[in-house]
Design an enzyme around this catalytic site. Structure first.
Site, PDB file in Angstrom:
ATOM      1  N   LYS A  78     -47.647   5.788 -30.031  1.00 34.82           N
ATOM      2  CA  LYS A  78     -47.958   4.355 -29.999  1.00 34.82           C
ATOM      3  C   LYS A  78     -46.663   3.589 -30.238  1.00 34.82           C
ATOM      4  O   LYS A  78     -45.903   3.931 -31.140  1.00 34.82           O
ATOM      5  CB  LYS A  78     -48.953   4.020 -31.096  1.00 34.82           C
ATOM      6  CG  LYS A  78     -49.393   2.565 -31.095  1.00 34.82           C
ATOM      7  CD  LYS A  78     -50.199   2.178 -32.321  1.00 34.82           C
ATOM      8  CE  LYS A  78     -51.466   2.970 -32.432  1.00 34.82           C
ATOM      9  NZ  LYS A  78     -52.299   2.534 -33.574  1.00 34.82           N
ATOM     10  N   CYS A  95     -41.127  -9.380 -24.975  1.00 29.52           N
ATOM     11  CA  CYS A  95     -41.629  -8.880 -23.689  1.00 29.52           C
ATOM     12  C   CYS A  95     -43.117  -8.544 -23.780  1.00 29.52           C
ATOM     13  O   CYS A  95     -43.574  -7.919 -24.732  1.00 29.52           O
ATOM     14  CB  CYS A  95     -40.843  -7.634 -23.284  1.00 29.52           C
ATOM     15  SG  CYS A  95     -41.421  -6.868 -21.753  1.00 29.52           S
ATOM     16  N   CYS A  97     -44.483  -7.593 -20.546  1.00 25.15           N
ATOM     17  CA  CYS A  97     -44.700  -6.891 -19.279  1.00 25.15           C
ATOM     18  C   CYS A  97     -44.330  -5.412 -19.364  1.00 25.15           C
ATOM     19  O   CYS A  97     -44.610  -4.660 -18.443  1.00 25.15           O
ATOM     20  CB  CYS A  97     -43.902  -7.549 -18.149  1.00 25.15           C
ATOM     21  SG  CYS A  97     -42.129  -7.230 -18.199  1.00 25.15           S
ATOM     22  N   CYS A 106     -37.564  -9.775 -24.420  1.00 28.33           N
ATOM     23  CA  CYS A 106     -37.632 -10.059 -22.987  1.00 28.33           C
ATOM     24  C   CYS A 106     -36.213 -10.144 -22.422  1.00 28.33           C
ATOM     25  O   CYS A 106     -35.348 -10.775 -23.020  1.00 28.33           O
ATOM     26  CB  CYS A 106     -38.360 -11.393 -22.763  1.00 28.33           C
ATOM     27  SG  CYS A 106     -38.312 -11.999 -21.065  1.00 28.33           S
TER      28      CYS A 106
HETATM   29  S1  FES Z   1     -41.912 -10.366 -20.403  1.00 31.28           S
HETATM   30 FE1  FES Z   1     -41.114  -8.411 -20.057  1.00 31.28          FE
HETATM   31  S2  FES Z   1     -39.095  -8.766 -19.515  1.00 31.28           S
HETATM   32 FE2  FES Z   1     -39.875 -10.700 -19.855  1.00 31.28          FE
END
Ligand code: FES
Length: 133
Positions: A78, A95, A97, A106
């Site tokens: 995790k 981040c 994503c 990010c």
């Molecule tokens: S939200 Fe993942 S790099 Fe920006």
């Protein structure tokens, strides 16, 4: 409709009555080649009906679930990141994503990800409120 009626009530029963179906399983071994050939259309039709029926009731295969995290700390069970709130500074972007090379921060990789996939993800931006006097 009359044609369908004639097929179901006359032609099909006559066809089935003339099929060389043996009365026992051992009878299959005694069938001639021409009897096997005359049985093939019936066996093919029944097989097709069974196959189509099974396919219709089988439904869609389950969707394959894909992970969100493709490469960040995959060796751990995790991924957990802890940040002292006092170290945040005035503004920091985290981040969401899972594509950042500076994860958990990010680095803008979400822009490329969004272009390639049509996704709309972006960072979590934490910003210190301006002190009011
Ligand atoms: S939200 Fe993942 S790099 Fe920006």
């Amino acid at each position: 409709m009359e044609v369908i009626n004639r097929v179901i009530t006359q032609s099909l029963p006559n066809y089935l009555a003339n099929l060389p179906v043996p009365k026992s399983f051992i009878g299959f071994a005694r069938m001639t080649v021409s009897e096997w050939v005359s049985l093939m259309p019936f066996v093919g039709a029944v097989s097709l009906i069974v196959y189509v029926s099974v396919q219709a009731f089988k439904g869609k295969p389950p969707e394959k679930k894909t992970p969100v995290n493709l490469k960040v700390m995959k060796e751990t069970g995790k991924v957990v990141n802890m940040v002292d709130i006092e170290d945040l500074g005035d503004k920091v972007s985290y981040c969401r994503c899972w594509r950042s090379k500076k994860f958990p921060l990010c680095d803008g990789s979400h822009n490329k990800h969004n272009e390639e996939t049509g996704d709309n993800v972006g960072p979590l931006v934490l910003k210190r409120r301006e002190a009011t006097n």
